[in-house]
Scaffold this motif. Sequence first.
Motif, PDB file in Angstrom:
ATOM      1  N   UNK A 230       0.674  -1.243   0.095  1.00 56.51           N
ATOM      2  CA  UNK A 230       0.075  -0.063   0.024  1.00 56.51           C
ATOM      3  C   UNK A 230       0.763   1.226  -0.157  1.00 56.51           C
ATOM      4  N   UNK A 231       0.001   2.329  -0.144  1.00 57.00           N
ATOM      5  CA  UNK A 231       0.933   3.669   0.007  1.00 57.00           C
ATOM      6  C   UNK A 231       0.507   4.335   1.203  1.00 57.00           C
ATOM      7  N   UNK A 232       0.377   3.740   2.531  1.00 58.87           N
ATOM      8  CA  UNK A 232       0.254   4.467   3.474  1.00 58.87           C
ATOM      9  C   UNK A 232       1.233   4.808   4.483  1.00 58.87           C
ATOM     10  N   UNK A 233       1.203   4.796   5.639  1.00 59.08           N
ATOM     11  CA  UNK A 233       2.170   5.373   6.323  1.00 59.08           C
ATOM     12  C   UNK A 233       3.303   4.259   6.626  1.00 59.08           C
ATOM     13  N   UNK A 234       2.928   3.200   6.399  1.00 64.82           N
ATOM     14  CA  UNK A 234       3.680   2.106   6.929  1.00 64.82           C
ATOM     15  C   UNK A 234       3.706   1.669   8.233  1.00 64.82           C
ATOM     16  N   UNK A 235       4.381   0.475   8.892  1.00 62.27           N
ATOM     17  CA  UNK A 235       4.153   0.076  10.133  1.00 62.27           C
ATOM     18  C   UNK A 235       5.737   0.105  10.845  1.00 62.27           C
ATOM     19  N   UNK A 236       5.559   1.011  11.862  1.00 63.62           N
ATOM     20  CA  UNK A 236       6.923   1.286  12.761  1.00 63.62           C
ATOM     21  C   UNK A 236       7.418  -0.122  12.888  1.00 63.62           C
ATOM     22  N   UNK A 237       8.672  -0.239  12.780  1.00 64.80           N
ATOM     23  CA  UNK A 237       9.602  -1.435  13.266  1.00 64.80           C
ATOM     24  C   UNK A 237       9.058  -2.020  14.628  1.00 64.80           C
TER      25      UNK A 237
ATOM     26  N   UNK B 149      -6.491 -13.206  12.262  1.00 64.32           N
ATOM     27  CA  UNK B 149      -6.972 -14.268  11.631  1.00 64.32           C
ATOM     28  C   UNK B 149      -6.203 -14.692  10.358  1.00 64.32           C
ATOM     29  N   UNK B 150      -5.600 -13.658   9.507  1.00 65.00           N
ATOM     30  CA  UNK B 150      -4.652 -13.942   8.457  1.00 65.00           C
ATOM     31  C   UNK B 150      -3.635 -14.800   8.883  1.00 65.00           C
ATOM     32  N   UNK B 151      -3.044 -14.360  10.060  1.00 67.37           N
ATOM     33  CA  UNK B 151      -1.981 -15.289  10.644  1.00 67.37           C
ATOM     34  C   UNK B 151      -2.495 -16.557  10.930  1.00 67.37           C
ATOM     35  N   UNK B 152      -3.453 -16.690  11.615  1.00 68.98           N
ATOM     36  CA  UNK B 152      -3.926 -17.860  12.286  1.00 68.98           C
ATOM     37  C   UNK B 152      -3.987 -18.932  10.867  1.00 68.98           C
ATOM     38  N   UNK B 153      -4.591 -18.389   9.877  1.00 68.64           N
ATOM     39  CA  UNK B 153      -4.853 -19.156   8.647  1.00 68.64           C
ATOM     40  C   UNK B 153      -3.739 -19.630   7.960  1.00 68.64           C
ATOM     41  N   UNK B 154      -2.786 -18.686   8.040  1.00 71.71           N
ATOM     42  CA  UNK B 154      -1.387 -18.897   6.902  1.00 71.71           C
ATOM     43  C   UNK B 154      -0.638 -20.136   7.790  1.00 71.71           C
ATOM     44  N   UNK B 155      -0.673 -19.741   9.213  1.00 70.74           N
ATOM     45  CA  UNK B 155       0.302 -20.777   9.870  1.00 70.74           C
ATOM     46  C   UNK B 155      -0.666 -21.977  10.043  1.00 70.74           C
ATOM     47  N   UNK B 156      -2.002 -22.094   9.871  1.00 72.14           N
ATOM     48  CA  UNK B 156      -2.546 -23.477   9.830  1.00 72.14           C
ATOM     49  C   UNK B 156      -2.184 -24.094   8.418  1.00 72.14           C
ATOM     50  N   UNK B 157      -1.529 -23.413   7.528  1.00 69.40           N
ATOM     51  CA  UNK B 157      -1.028 -23.977   6.213  1.00 69.40           C
ATOM     52  C   UNK B 157       0.395 -24.226   6.136  1.00 69.40           C
ATOM     53  N   UNK B 158       0.910 -24.166   7.479  1.00 71.40           N
ATOM     54  CA  UNK B 158       2.317 -24.313   7.418  1.00 71.40           C
ATOM     55  C   UNK B 158       3.179 -23.135   6.924  1.00 71.40           C
ATOM     56  N   UNK B 159       2.533 -21.951   6.893  1.00 67.47           N
ATOM     57  CA  UNK B 159       3.052 -20.823   6.178  1.00 67.47           C
ATOM     58  C   UNK B 159       3.737 -19.724   7.394  1.00 67.47           C
ATOM     59  N   UNK B 160       3.922 -18.487   6.817  1.00 64.82           N
ATOM     60  CA  UNK B 160       4.156 -17.451   7.542  1.00 64.82           C
ATOM     61  C   UNK B 160       3.779 -16.258   7.015  1.00 64.82           C
ATOM     62  N   UNK B 161       3.522 -15.355   7.911  1.00 61.64           N
ATOM     63  CA  UNK B 161       3.029 -13.810   7.610  1.00 61.64           C
ATOM     64  C   UNK B 161       4.176 -12.959   7.908  1.00 61.64           C
ATOM     65  N   UNK B 162       4.209 -11.748   7.328  1.00 63.07           N
ATOM     66  CA  UNK B 162       5.317 -10.612   7.793  1.00 63.07           C
ATOM     67  C   UNK B 162       4.648  -9.297   7.093  1.00 63.07           C
ATOM     68  N   UNK B 163       5.211  -8.149   7.676  1.00 60.77           N
ATOM     69  CA  UNK B 163       5.268  -6.960   7.307  1.00 60.77           C
ATOM     70  C   UNK B 163       6.411  -6.094   7.338  1.00 60.77           C
ATOM     71  N   UNK B 164       6.498  -5.411   5.978  1.00 62.23           N
ATOM     72  CA  UNK B 164       7.838  -4.878   5.812  1.00 62.23           C
ATOM     73  C   UNK B 164       7.682  -3.473   5.217  1.00 62.23           C
ATOM     74  N   UNK B 165       8.781  -2.757   5.251  1.00 63.02           N
ATOM     75  CA  UNK B 165       8.413  -1.363   4.743  1.00 63.02           C
ATOM     76  C   UNK B 165       8.734  -1.518   3.089  1.00 63.02           C
ATOM     77  N   UNK B 166       8.047  -0.754   2.197  1.00 65.84           N
ATOM     78  CA  UNK B 166       8.329  -0.559   0.702  1.00 65.84           C
ATOM     79  C   UNK B 166       9.606  -0.309   0.637  1.00 65.84           C
ATOM     80  N   UNK B 167      10.129  -0.691  -0.529  1.00 67.91           N
ATOM     81  CA  UNK B 167      11.568  -0.268  -0.922  1.00 67.91           C
ATOM     82  C   UNK B 167      11.353   0.871  -1.772  1.00 67.91           C
ATOM     83  N   UNK B 168      10.521   0.926  -2.725  1.00 71.89           N
ATOM     84  CA  UNK B 168      10.341   1.978  -3.592  1.00 71.89           C
ATOM     85  C   UNK B 168       9.838   3.330  -3.295  1.00 71.89           C
ATOM     86  N   UNK B 169       8.862   3.198  -2.321  1.00 71.13           N
ATOM     87  CA  UNK B 169       8.101   4.581  -1.779  1.00 71.13           C
ATOM     88  C   UNK B 169       7.733   4.243  -0.497  1.00 71.13           C
TER      89      UNK B 169
END
Lengths: 361, 232
Positions: free
Chosen positions: A283-290, A317-337
């Motif tokens: 997204x082009x929002x304010x981002x999530x602080x570290x 909920x997204x995290x719980x769903x993804x982890x139930x699939x053996x996956x992982x979730x994350x949030x990062x800052x955008x590199x381009x903007x």
Amino acid sequence: VRVFGSLRPLRARSYATAFVIVALFTAAGIGAKTLLADADLSMLLLLGVVIVAYREPLGPALVATALSVGAFNFFFVPPFHTLHVSDTRYLVTFAAMAGMGVTVSSLTSRLRDRERAAHAANLRAKAEQIRNGILSSVSHDLRTPLGSIIGAATALRGGAIDADARDEMIDTILEEGNHLLGLLDNLLRMMRLSGEEHVLNEDWHVPEEIVGSALGRLGEALAHHEVRTSIDPRVGLAQFDGVLIELALVNLVDNAAKFSPRATSIEITIACRDAELVWEVADEGPGVPMDEREKVFQKFYRGAGRGERGSGLGLAIAKAIVEAHGGRVWVDARHDRTGAVFGFAVPLEASAPEMPGERVS
Amino acid sequence: MIGEEQTPSVLLIEDDHQMLRFLKALLRSSEYRLRCEATGEAGIAAAAAMRPDIVLLDLGLPDIDGHLVVERLRAWSLAPVIVISAREGDDDKVGALDRGADDYLTKPFSSTELLARVRVALRHARQRATGAQSPVFESGDLRVDLARHEALRAGVKIQLTPVEFRVLAALVREAGRVLTHRQILREVWGPGSVEQTHYVRVYMGHLRRKLERDPARPQHLLTEPGVGYRLQ
């Protein structure tokens, strides 16, 4: 007395420990016998008892007391290597040793009980605090929209309002009703996902279709954003629970729309990387602080300010769903903007199933 | 049989008092003739007596399960059945549709949506009854002509493989209605393939790439998550 099967090995080990410690201190006493007086030897054996009392329950500690008195008599009181006592003064030493051993054992045991009770009470208080927090937040989240609905309905009933106000009231009822529905769905979903026997309904899906149905479902929520999608052409059929993965994507995109300004764009990317199917929402929002990047995925966590109302459950909920699939979730800052990239990856395991052949006419 | 001039009759089988109150007000002001029953047995009896043009059925009835009501109605009645239910599980939807319900709405739903679904179901029933099934589907820039065996996007003829066309035709015949994966699979690939849901998914992907302006944001070939597809 019936001893429960599961307790027996623990008890046996405690008694064994008591025996070993007494044996060690007795051996030490035998080794240092020539250097030490009787009083020192009895103190040495009592130290063993104290250690047993500190580590083990009352029973083994009492046994250690008895063993120590016996060992003192057997090894250190003449005649040696018998339980006979020639000098009756030693009986006083025995009694003192036994009394001290019993006192120390019961004191430490009582202390430990009290400590355990305090710990349990502390845990209960903490759980209570969390539950109260959730209850008061849920109650607030339900009351506020219900307040708007009842307020708007009574105003409509009362009748003394102009056409514009009437439309406002009706929209309020509709929007708040939908908000309550979303909240309920999220709460139920979270409860179901936290349940132990949650079963995934896995099937072969075309990720592009999941994106389409997620965007279709979001509808109005995306009215003020431009959505771009980019799907790696190598992405074919993948196996997952379609309804749940769609929900995870819906929640990430909804979150992006809520926390980025109007008229900005949201980019959805799907790619295959290292045997994983990677979904990203930029997204082009304010981002999530570290320091908030872990927390945003916690239940009932809400980012500071902005006045946006949510259940505080979407990302959890997204995290719980993804982890139930053996996956992982994350949030990062955008590199381009400026902006945030929320992403999740689910493992690509089996190879895609066969499709029936077709002659192209 | 519905005459064009006669107002259609609706049988509403629902036991919740407030829901009944709302639906009665809505359907009466849309000028449907209405009869209400609060149990499954009474509903089935009423359906036999009045021969309604359409049935609106709640799944959670006090006496018998709504799925059973669908099954028993389907045994002798062609009247479309729209299920309205507070159960949101996909199995409940698929179960009702596979037993012969024509459509499914989960509570809460918008009244506009309900009225639209009722109109679609009535239109299908009328076409079935008169045998005058419209072989042409038109919506936005999409046009499918079953008789001429062609699909056009913005006036341009689109090449479809035979299986693609059969999937599309299945949806066109039931345009506006949701078809379960199983229903599409049975019709296109045969009863032996009803478990192969990925066949449908892959072919829907092909169709979207050929017929939709943006296949990732379809306007016509819509997915009903966990249930099936709807052409709109």
